[in-house]
Write an enzyme that holds these catalytic residues in place. Sequence first.
Site, mmCIF file in Angstrom:
data_model
loop_
_atom_site.group_PDB
_atom_site.id
_atom_site.type_symbol
_atom_site.label_atom_id
_atom_site.label_comp_id
_atom_site.label_asym_id
_atom_site.label_seq_id
_atom_site.Cartn_x
_atom_site.Cartn_y
_atom_site.Cartn_z
ATOM 1 N N ASP A 143 -4.631 -6.990 114.540
ATOM 2 C CA ASP A 143 -4.076 -8.670 114.992
ATOM 3 C C ASP A 143 -5.513 -9.166 115.420
ATOM 4 O O ASP A 143 -6.558 -8.512 115.445
ATOM 5 C CB ASP A 143 -3.092 -8.552 116.198
ATOM 6 C CG ASP A 143 -2.402 -9.446 116.242
ATOM 7 O OD1 ASP A 143 -2.818 -10.663 115.809
ATOM 8 O OD2 ASP A 143 -1.409 -9.789 116.901
HETATM 9 C C1 BGC Z 1 -0.859 -13.324 116.611
HETATM 10 C C2 BGC Z 1 -0.316 -12.736 115.010
HETATM 11 C C3 BGC Z 1 -0.937 -13.635 114.278
HETATM 12 C C4 BGC Z 1 -2.448 -13.522 114.195
HETATM 13 C C5 BGC Z 1 -3.024 -14.779 113.312
HETATM 14 C C6 BGC Z 1 -2.280 -13.446 116.689
HETATM 15 O O1 BGC Z 1 -2.449 -13.877 118.050
HETATM 16 O O2 BGC Z 1 -0.449 -12.030 117.467
HETATM 17 O O3 BGC Z 1 1.047 -12.786 115.244
HETATM 18 O O4 BGC Z 1 -0.562 -13.532 112.846
HETATM 19 O O5 BGC Z 1 -2.454 -14.140 115.660
HETATM 20 O O6 BGC Z 1 -2.800 -15.930 113.622
#
Ligand code: BGC
Length: 750
Positions: A261
């Site tokens: 993530d």
């Molecule tokens: C979130 C994810 C997301 C990623 C990319 C993160 O902060 O937890 O769910 O896909 O950002 O935008």
Amino acid sequence: MPLLDAAGALLARMTLDEKIGQLNLLAAGEGLATGAAGETQLGARLDAGSVGAIFGTKSLASARAMQERALAGSRLGIPLFFAEDVIHGHRTVFPLPIALACSWNMDLVEETAAFAAAEAASEGLHQVYAPMVDVARDPRWGRVAESPGEDPLLASRYAAAMTHGFQGRDPASPGRVAACLKHFVAYGATQSGRDYDNASLAWEDLFEVYLPPFAAGIAAGAVSVMAAFNAVNKLPMHAHGPLIEGWLRGAAGFGGLVVSDYTGVQELTAHGLGTPAEVVARALHAGIDMDMVGEDFLRELPALAKGGITSAECGLSLAPGEVERLIDRACLRVLSFKAWLGLLDDPFRGLDGRQPAPDRKLGHALARKAAAESAVLLKNAGVLPLAPKGRIALIGPLVEDRLNMIGTWSVSGDARNIVTLRDAIAARPDVTLTTSRGADIVDLPWFAQRLNVHGETVTRDPRGSEAMLAEAVAAARAAEIAIVAIGEAREQAGESSSVLAPEIPASQRRLVAALAETGTPLVVLVFAGRPLALGPIADQADALIYAWHGGIAGPEGVADLVFGDAEPSGRLSVSLPLHPGEVPLHYSVEPTGRPFPGQFAKFRTGWLDLDDALLPRPFPFGFGIGYSAVRYAPPQVSSRVAQGEDGRIELLVAVSNTGDRQTVETVQLYISDPVARITRPGRLLKDFRRIALAPGETREVTFEITVGMLTYPIAPALDSVTEVWDPGCFQLHVGPNSRDTQTVEITWQA
Ligand code: BGC
């Protein structure tokens, strides 16, 4: 597999720096802080091709230019892939996932994902960061909005339907994209509902509640998975080898790409797992193949590959050759992913402008249908559906709103296209409409300010609360029907949007109470991103619809329900709390020893200050009504006794539409195991069937009961799980929701 051969052959020709470069994913438009492998050796870009309403303007041309630069700069001509958050639709924004799950209509869920895939693919995207399949049982957690709800079976069906919708049979086929199951795992079990917080839970819960939706997505063919920010039982997921390399790739047989993530790898240092070099080694070893945004793989891996790492503090020792082997492993997975996406054959797949976007009008119609099917009718004292005529007072802070109604995580949607609730209702020509704001959406000025991160989405009326209230009451008095639209702002739910008290704010509660006092029949519509405690609102309302944030056609879909142009069929994917302090909550709670017969009533599991008169919970998981009336006959079983692993029992229930409107009923089957080796949930959803019933029609629904529905995990440790079942008595519960069921007892012999 030939694709893997192509990836393997490519890997064999790559230098160490080139391999390391592939393991990084950067946001579009951002240069490299490290500069190490250069922009042209990255693996992927985030948000490359879209014109996001929030994240600024980009275009297919800029994504194409980015790909051209990558190819020109890459010695071996390795293309990038482009990823984005397509959470509940792309340009065409559908209802929030928590809402869509309330449709219990997996064909619809799949159709929305397929539409989103076609839109995303037409703009050059190859991978979407969805579906989010985290079971969520704490309404305080803002990401409940993105989740399919509290139940593992419903979440598993949702995971499979979304994956099929995004990928079809092949994520490389026209109009399809790679799905990414997230967030692996137990992100929804966060402590106190605080986002990013850790999860401590019984391994049994992990196996029975949180892992099954991932298993279902993998079985449906999902080719990527994103790790979660949280720790599970003390080990942060970005370093959780036993769950990533162990369960995911081992037990669940996942063969795809695991992406971190956002900055998840470097956050391991803040989790207390070591220096940047140590955490990079740990993440790579645990099975994280791609580092999103952090650039830590880029920064640390060259030296790690040369010198290896030994850290007594982290209990880590990797020789240089071992690090190189892990880099190869991750790189092969990135390249295989690109091969599956068809990018090794055609680096401009989706970027040549030849894949037409699907017709936006069809998308709008689908979004409108989805909004109507996702909203849940909770109460109707003979008020709905309304005749499309007469004097209606439309009241509340959301009646003219667009920006909040679209819901959180709608990065590429344009809320300006939303038909407001006022306009959707005014579209009925014989309606005379008066509108009034009644209350602000949030009570506290500093809170409104905090929510305005993406522009002025939460406004405050300078007239003040008394003046707004007085105007609304007068409007209701002068009308034949009052409709009040209350709830949350979009930024109140979603990522990093946990709240202490999941309830309707005081000024909106006061508004509903004052409107109810007028005696004008009152329809309450709740637009929100999480299950909120409604307090006395349910009693005060003559009709109540939980409409969530419904996306681009949310207000139109709800107006269709209000006037009976669509039949309500939604069923709650989460229980509504009775009180904001009654969290976390779910229907499948385990029994306890209290109250004990003969003891004072005080000694029981519960809350001293929760009024018994509120029980049983009026709006449990699975609950929802329609405009017709449905009757369940006593369920019948083919036999009360079954034997052995191959035993079968059929349960049959006749369901009749006794009203005068067509309806869709969701027949739900729950099972409980009253005596087992360990404490078992009071009941668990095991199957459901949605059936259409014409007025007066009766249909028989048959469920096949198998041993697979009776098993449960025993897991003293993560690596010693066994699925068992206990011969003896089981209860089968059938009905319209998790509470109002009829029960048949059966015996299953060894
Ligand atoms: C979130 C994810 C997301 C990623 C990319 C993160 O902060 O937890 O769910 O896909 O950002 O935008």
